[in-house]
Structure formats: C-alpha cells, structure tokens
Design an enzyme around this catalytic site. Structure first.
Site, PDB file in Angstrom:
ATOM      1  CG  HIS B  60       1.414  -2.528  -1.180  1.00  0.00           C
ATOM      2  ND1 HIS B  60       0.395  -3.162  -0.494  1.00  0.00           N
ATOM      3  CD2 HIS B  60       0.856  -1.423  -1.720  1.00  0.00           C
ATOM      4  CE1 HIS B  60      -0.722  -2.456  -0.623  1.00  0.00           C
ATOM      5  NE2 HIS B  60      -0.460  -1.396  -1.355  1.00  0.00           N
ATOM      6  CG  LEU B  63       5.883   2.804  -9.249  1.00  0.00           C
ATOM      7  CD1 LEU B  63       6.618   2.000 -10.327  1.00  0.00           C
ATOM      8  CD2 LEU B  63       6.886   3.585  -8.411  1.00  0.00           C
ATOM      9  NE  ARG B  64      -0.505   7.945  -6.199  1.00  0.00           N
ATOM     10  CZ  ARG B  64      -1.204   7.081  -5.453  1.00  0.00           C
ATOM     11  NH1 ARG B  64      -1.798   6.040  -6.024  1.00  0.00           N
ATOM     12  NH2 ARG B  64      -1.318   7.247  -4.163  1.00  0.00           N
ATOM     13  CG  ASN B  94      -4.185   2.279  -7.003  1.00  0.00           C
ATOM     14  OD1 ASN B  94      -3.030   1.972  -7.251  1.00  0.00           O
ATOM     15  ND2 ASN B  94      -4.523   2.927  -5.912  1.00  0.00           N
ATOM     16  CG  ASP B 152      -3.726  -1.755  -2.436  1.00  0.00           C
ATOM     17  OD1 ASP B 152      -4.180  -2.143  -1.355  1.00  0.00           O
ATOM     18  OD2 ASP B 152      -2.963  -0.792  -2.548  1.00  0.00           O
ATOM     19  CG  HIS B 232      -2.153  -2.550   3.482  1.00  0.00           C
ATOM     20  ND1 HIS B 232      -3.396  -3.091   3.626  1.00  0.00           N
ATOM     21  CD2 HIS B 232      -2.166  -1.867   2.311  1.00  0.00           C
ATOM     22  CE1 HIS B 232      -4.133  -2.762   2.577  1.00  0.00           C
ATOM     23  NE2 HIS B 232      -3.409  -2.021   1.769  1.00  0.00           N
ATOM     24  CG  ASP B 305      -0.046   1.169   1.005  1.00  0.00           C
ATOM     25  OD1 ASP B 305      -0.168   1.436  -0.214  1.00  0.00           O
ATOM     26  OD2 ASP B 305      -1.002   1.176   1.800  1.00  0.00           O
ATOM     27  CG  HIS B 309      -1.913  11.102  -2.032  1.00  0.00           C
ATOM     28  ND1 HIS B 309      -2.778  10.860  -3.061  1.00  0.00           N
ATOM     29  CD2 HIS B 309      -1.989  10.026  -1.215  1.00  0.00           C
ATOM     30  CE1 HIS B 309      -3.374   9.698  -2.875  1.00  0.00           C
ATOM     31  NE2 HIS B 309      -2.902   9.160  -1.751  1.00  0.00           N
TER      32      HIS B 309
HETATM   33 ZN    ZN Z   1      -4.389  -1.150   0.308  1.00  0.00          ZN
END
Ligand code: ZN
Lengths: 312, 425
Positions: B60, B63-64, B94, B152, B232, B305, B309
């Site tokens: 989880h 990697l953006r 995402n 997610d 998670h 996770d 940022h």
């Molecule tokens: Zn999540």
C-alpha cells in the site's frame, strides 16, 4: 511574577498562578478605565495587529479599546481585506504582517490550532482571540474576572454552562480555567451538541437546563447558531427554548444570589428569555466592561510587565 | 553474476526456516541455500549477526506518478522503498490521471522499468475515476498487469457496486482492497472522534465510520465468495470483525500501518499536520486491539500507506491539510522496535507480515527463499539503533511525525533480483 510564555494561545497552557496574575493585573487596569483620561503610556511605541479572519465586532472592539488605553499603535487586518481570500496561505500572510515588526498579533480564525501554528513561526507575541471551536482564552479570563468580582472567589463555586457545547470555544477555555481554579462545572445542552468524552475534562454532563441550573452559583449561557437547526442538531428553535432556554422559572432552581452570564451576542427567546437577560441577576454588560480590563492586563503582561520585577 | 551470502540468520516462514544458512545467488535467482557453503572466487558477503529474510513487500503505497511528481516519483519512491528494506511496492491508483485505464497501468510499468530500483506492482481502480459509480475496465487492467483493484482514498459507498466488484473480480482471482469509511458518518472529520478531538475543537470521525463499511464489505464478500482485503485497519471493531469473519472461513484479509500500531490520537495535540491521516490515529483501546490482531494472526500484513505530500500543502491549518504521511523508510524500524523488541511478535511473524503474506494476498511469486526463486532479499540488523532524520530521507516528501525518533532495529541491505540496491551496514 511574569507570564512564562510570550504567547497566549489558550487556557490549557497556562497555570493557576498565571491566571491569578492576569486577574490581579486586570484589577489595576479596570481602575484606568474609571479615570477621566482613560489612557496610560504603558505600551507606547508598541504595535499590535488585530488579525481577524472571522468577523467578531465585540472581541475586536474590546481588544482595540484595550490597546488604545495602553497607547499601543494598532492596525486592523480583517478578512475582507485579507489576501487569504486570494489564495495566500495563512503562514504567508502572517509572515508579511511579521515583516512590519509588530509586537503582538491578535488572531481570530475559524481554524482550531491556527494561533499555535503562528506561534511556531512568529517573533511577535500571538494572542488567541478565538480559534474555531477550540479556545477563546481572553473570554474565559474575563468571565473568571467577573465571577471573582461578584463572588469574591472561584474555588468551590458551582458553575453551569448551557448551550451548544460542541461548537463553543468559550466552553473549552472556561472548563480549563474553572477546573484549574477549583470550581465545580456542570455543562448542559442537547445530546447532539455534546462532544464525546467531554466528561474526561472533569465536568458533569446534563441534558436539561433544569438539572444544570440546580444549586448553581453561576449560570453561563452560550449562543446558539440558528443554522444548527438546519443541520439536524435540534428540530426547532421553539423546541430548543422549551428544553434549554433560560427562563425566570429555571433561574429559581439556582442559588438565590446566582449570576447569569452570556458571552454575547444573545438570541433572546432562543437560549435566554429577555426578562432574564435584563434581570437583576444578569452581569452580561459587566462582562463586556471587564473584557477591556482583562485584555489590557494580558497585553501588559505579555509585553513583559509584572509585579515584583526586581524582587528576589 | 554470482554472489555468496554467508553466515546470516535466515528466516523464511514459508519453509519454516530459522537457521544460520548460506545463500548463493546466480543470475538473479537463489541457486543454493544450505549451511556452510564455500565457494572461492565469487563475491562473498559476510552477514554474521544479521537477519536474512525474503524481500519485504509494501502492498500500500502512493507513488504519485503520474501527476504529482513534485511529491514523489516512481524513481524516488522506489529509492525510499529500497532504503526502507522493501524489494517490492504495490502502488495505489489515485494518481492524476487515475489508474482506471490500461494506458495508465502501462505508463506506470514502463516508467518503473526505466527508473524503479525495486519491483513495482500497480493497483487499478475498482470504479471509473474512483467515483464509485461504474466498474472500471478491470479485465483490461488485469491484462496490463494490475495485481489488485482499489479506490483507496475513497470508499465504494454503494453496496450494490461493491457487490458487483467483488463478483466481477472473482473471474481474475485478484483481491479488492477497500478503504472502509462511511463518508456520511465521517462527515468531514479531520481526526479521530474522541477526547482529543473534543479538547482540540477539531471535527472528529467516529470509529463507526470504519466499522460499518468493514462489516458491509465482509458480509458482501462472504455472500458472493469474493476476495476482500481491508486496507489500513485502525479500529478495535474492525479487527474483531475480521477475526470473526476468518473463523467463519471468509476470504478476508487486512493490513495495518506502522503509525496505527505506534501512535494514538493523543499525538494530534499541538496540531502537527503530520499527525493527520485517514483513517485517523485512533484511541489507545484501538491501538491495543491492533496489537492483539498482529499477535494472533487476524492482521495479515503491515503496509505503510506511504502518502507523500508537499510541505507547502501540509504547512497550513490542521483542517485544511491533506491526509497522509510517508512511511517507507520508517516502517521496518518501527516494526522491529515496537513489535519485535517488545515481544508482541517474533521475527518469523514479522517476515510473514511484511513479505510472505503480502505476496500471497497479491498472488505474486515472492516472499520465499527456496532454491530457484527470485533473489529478492531483505537484510536486517535488529540491534542497530537509528534515529529518524527527515533530512536524510530518499523520499521526495518529508511528511512524517517520526522525525527525531530513536528506534532499535533497521533494514541494512536490500537485494532485488540478485542486485544490491541498498547497503547501509
Ligand atoms: Zn486509504
């Protein structure tokens, strides 16, 4: 004695001794407001920025008067003129204010923790004038000052705080302060407006004004925001008044010398009946007057003033 | 192309091994594993005093790339993974654009081929644009190489869509990874609802927002015999429900993050936005339930996770900050310090949680040190003391609440397909 921190972020962070120091100092500040010329040169040459990102005429005016009575130069920086609206971050805007070298930044913002964030990056003293539903320390101090003035003490009193507990910054600061000073605190309000685990702060929780008022030395009413009704916290203001509104009949459950407080602005007929608001027990306007003295005391002490400076 | 790893304490739960063994790696595979191998003339590494485990897999991570390369890229993210002891990472969809389309999966895999130093396993979306309304083209995604599907960050709020997704993915044998959160109940909350949210005046998310979605998912998975993995897990209720479901024989697995087994919502005092994540840090009771689940086998794996940022985005008022913290470079040390050295679990269970089980859940042929398997190996020094220092992280982002924390135990070497990609012995 002096204050330990150069900021006033909340009541949670200060000691009982510091609270007493502020209240004692407010006594001498109140005296200034009785004079013909209500001005002393204590903060001459100091600059205060009143940084209000949320409208609050009362608190802002009270700070402004306090600043003027101490001869500080003050600048109002309100949300309407703020670049935060143009997408600048709070930190950037604050650093810009800091660049003008103020001695104090008085901040009111809807976001809990915003004064704490600024205290980490600013050289000036940060005074929290209300951070969302978190704290409003000068309000709690002026409430305490008013209680002490009327009752001669805080310790051992039974204080009932009634209304929207979840969204109230006044309530958190007051709980921290009153518990520190040894009062018994009972809070009441609709169960939908009661935050979880609040009893862990040491308060008693009730769900009716009748119960909360029972035997109280002080009743502190909180403002109800009408839009809470639309958000499902209670079905109507009429029902709210019938369950929680402070009426003369309910006041009779309290001690005969009870005082009634309200941080304002009031919704008459919603949280408080007009006869009570204007009645003999009400100290609501005295709270407003005391607000100036307490804020003067806070500014004075944060600027480094204090009794017994050369003692010991 | 030959390497000999000598004198390490090999822990391989798949083969029930915990013994001092030597390993020969040849052409990226394990060609021999047995006591006291001596072979002259090849690169020999002495691992006496260290633990040799099958490569850790973090199932989880965010990697953006594509879309937020300012926060992390496949290159920097996999460097962080290697430094953290991971030989493989599964990346959540995402991104911008989201991975709900073959082209995005293929882009990720081609970038990984160019710049990744550990294995990258893409995860596709459950629904188009992660909007929870229509199924993504899951068949196409599987064909392109996704190992699981997940929305997610969002929960699939519609029970009907979730049912269809669980049914549909059965054809491909891949799990659905759900972020269990009833958005109605969490109602814009920014931290756990409890004493600390009350004191801090921050809007709380009740534990129940997680619990009701978890039980819905479990019941749906049992009904349609689908394969469900709960991302998670953070609440006592959720751990208990997974435990019960497993007893009934449901195909339900779950993961926990290092921050949820290490911290509680008390850490939010002070409003550090590096304590803002979703699911939020919970109460001490929840943390204890998570530890219990790690101990008794209810929880299948530890996943970070990892959510990088930009500091500009985190450096704002608490309510305004994005959710998430980075985790790749602190996970193994936190697990060793907080779980192994405290004797909550032993090393073999740790390897199961961080290597064997994620490989099994994602159905990838990893997590085992037998002859003929890929030489993906994680080497640990369980006695080494490290201090988390954000300035030294390989990740592009710095959002961790663990800066300055001293921990006992660390990953010291990472080998992917026989190649040393990290060495800090
Ligand atoms: Zn999540």
């Amino acid at each position: 004695m002096k204050l330990k921190s150069k900021h006033l972020l909340g009541i949670e962070d200060i000691s009982k001794e510091e609270i007493n120091l502020i209240l004692d100092t407010a006594d001498s500040m109140a005296e200034i407001s009785q004079r013909d010329i209500k001005k002393v040169p204590t903060l001459r040459g100091k600059t205060v920025i009143n940084f209000f990102l949320e409208p609050s005429t009362r608190t802002r005016s009270s700070f402004e008067i306090a600043e003027k009575r101490l001869t500080a130069d003050s600048l109002n920086f309100a949300s309407a003129t703020s670049s935060i609206l143009k997408g600048e971050t709070l930190i950037d805007t604050t650093l810009n204010l800091e660049a003008m070298a103020p001695d104090f930044i008085v901040i009111r913002h809807s976001e809990p923790g915003s004064p704490h964030m600024l205290a980490k990056i600013c050289n000036s003293s940060i005074i929290n004038a209300g951070d969302g539903p978190h704290e409003h320390p000068t309000q709690a101090l002026l409430d305490a000052y008013t209680i002490r003035q009327k009752k001669g003490k805080i310790k051992g009193l039974r204080v009932a705080i009634i209304g929207d507990i979840t969204h109230s910054r006044v309530v958190r600061s007051n709980i921290f302060l009153l518990k520190k000073m040894g009062a018994d605190v009972v809070i009441a309000g609709p169960s939908t407006l009661m935050p979880v685990e609040i009893e862990k702060t040491g308060v008693e929780v009730r769900y009716s004004t009748d119960d909360a008022a029972e035997g109280a030395d002080v009743i502190m009413m909180l403002r109800i925001q009408m839009e809470r009704q639309r958000k499902g916290y209670f079905p109507s203001t009429r029902e709210y008044f019938s369950l929680f509104g402070l009426t003369e009949e309910r006041v009779r459950r309290a001690k005969p010398d009870v005082i009634i407080m309200h941080p304002g602005p009031m919704n008459r007929g919603v949280e408080i009946a007009s006869e009570v608001a204007d009645g003999p027990y009400s100290v609501i306007l005295e709270q407003v007057a005391n607000g100036v003295a307490v804020r003067m005391a806070v500014l004075y002490l944060l600027a480094g003033g204090g009794k017994d400076e050369n003692a010991a | 192309m030959k390497m000999l790893l000598k004198n390490g304490r090999v822990i391989d739960p798949a083969n029930k091994i915990d013994d001092t063994l030597d390993i020969i790696i040849e052409d990226g595979k394990i060609s021999e594993i047995k006591p006291r191998i001596s072979e002259k003339g090849i690169e020999t590494i002495d691992l006496a005093g260290l633990v040799v485990a099958p490569g850790f897999i973090d199932m989880h991570v965010h990697l953006r790339e594509p879309g937020r390369e300012d926060e992390e890229t496949i290159e920097t993210g996999t460097k962080a993974a290697a430094a953290g002891g991971f030989t493989g990472v599964a990346c959540m969809p995402n991104t911008e654009p989201v991975n709900d389309d073959q082209a995005v999966t293929e882009y990720i895999l081609s970038q990984a081929k160019k710049s990744a130093i550990v294995n990258v396993y893409p995860i596709g979306c459950i629904t188009k644009a992660r909007e929870g309304e229509e199924l993504a083209q899951i068949g196409d995604l599987v064909e392109s190489g996704v190992v699981a599907v997940s929305d997610d960050g969002n929960c699939v709020a519609s029970g009907l869509i979730m049912r269809k997704a669980l049914e549909y993915t059965k054809m491909f044998g891949i799990p659905i990874i759900d972020h269990c959160e009833d958005p109605n109940l969490s109602d814009g909350g920014v931290m756990n609802e409890g004493y600390y949210s009350t004191i801090l005046g921050l809007k709380g998310m009740p534990f129940l927002a997680e619990d009701v979605m978890a039980i819905r998912d479990i019941l749906l998975a049992e009904m349609v015999k689908g394969k469900l993995h709960i991302a998670h897990v953070s609440t006592k209720g959720c751990v208990n429900m997974v435990r019960e479901a497993k007893k009934r024989g449901a195909h339900v697995t779950c993961e926990v993050t290092p921050h949820h087994f290490t911290l509680t919502d008390a850490a939010v005092m002070g409003y550090d936005t590096n304590t803002k994540m979703n699911p939020p840090l919970r109460s001490e009771g929840d943390r204890k339930a998570v530890l219990e689940g790690l101990k008794d086998g209810t929880i299948d794996c530890i996943a970070t996770d990892h959510a990088p940022h930009n500091s500009i985005e985190k450096n704002v008022e608490f309510s305004q900050a994005p959710f998430g913290i980075i985790g790749l470079e602190t996970a193994v040390s936190l697990a060793l310090d907080r779980l192994v050295h405290t004797r909550i679990i032993n090393l073999s269970r740790l390897v199961e949680l961080m290597s064997l089980n994620p490989a099994r859940i994602l159905n990838i042929k990893k997590g085992i040190l037998s002859k003929g398997e890929d030489a993906d190996i994680t080497i640990l020094d369980i006695k080494k003391t490290v201090t988390v220092d954000v300035k030294k992280l390989k990740s592009k982002s710095r959002n961790t609440p663990f800066n300055g924390l001293k921990l006992k135990g660390a990953p010291v070497m990472t080998i992917v397909s026989g190649k040393i990609v990290h060495d800090s012995r």
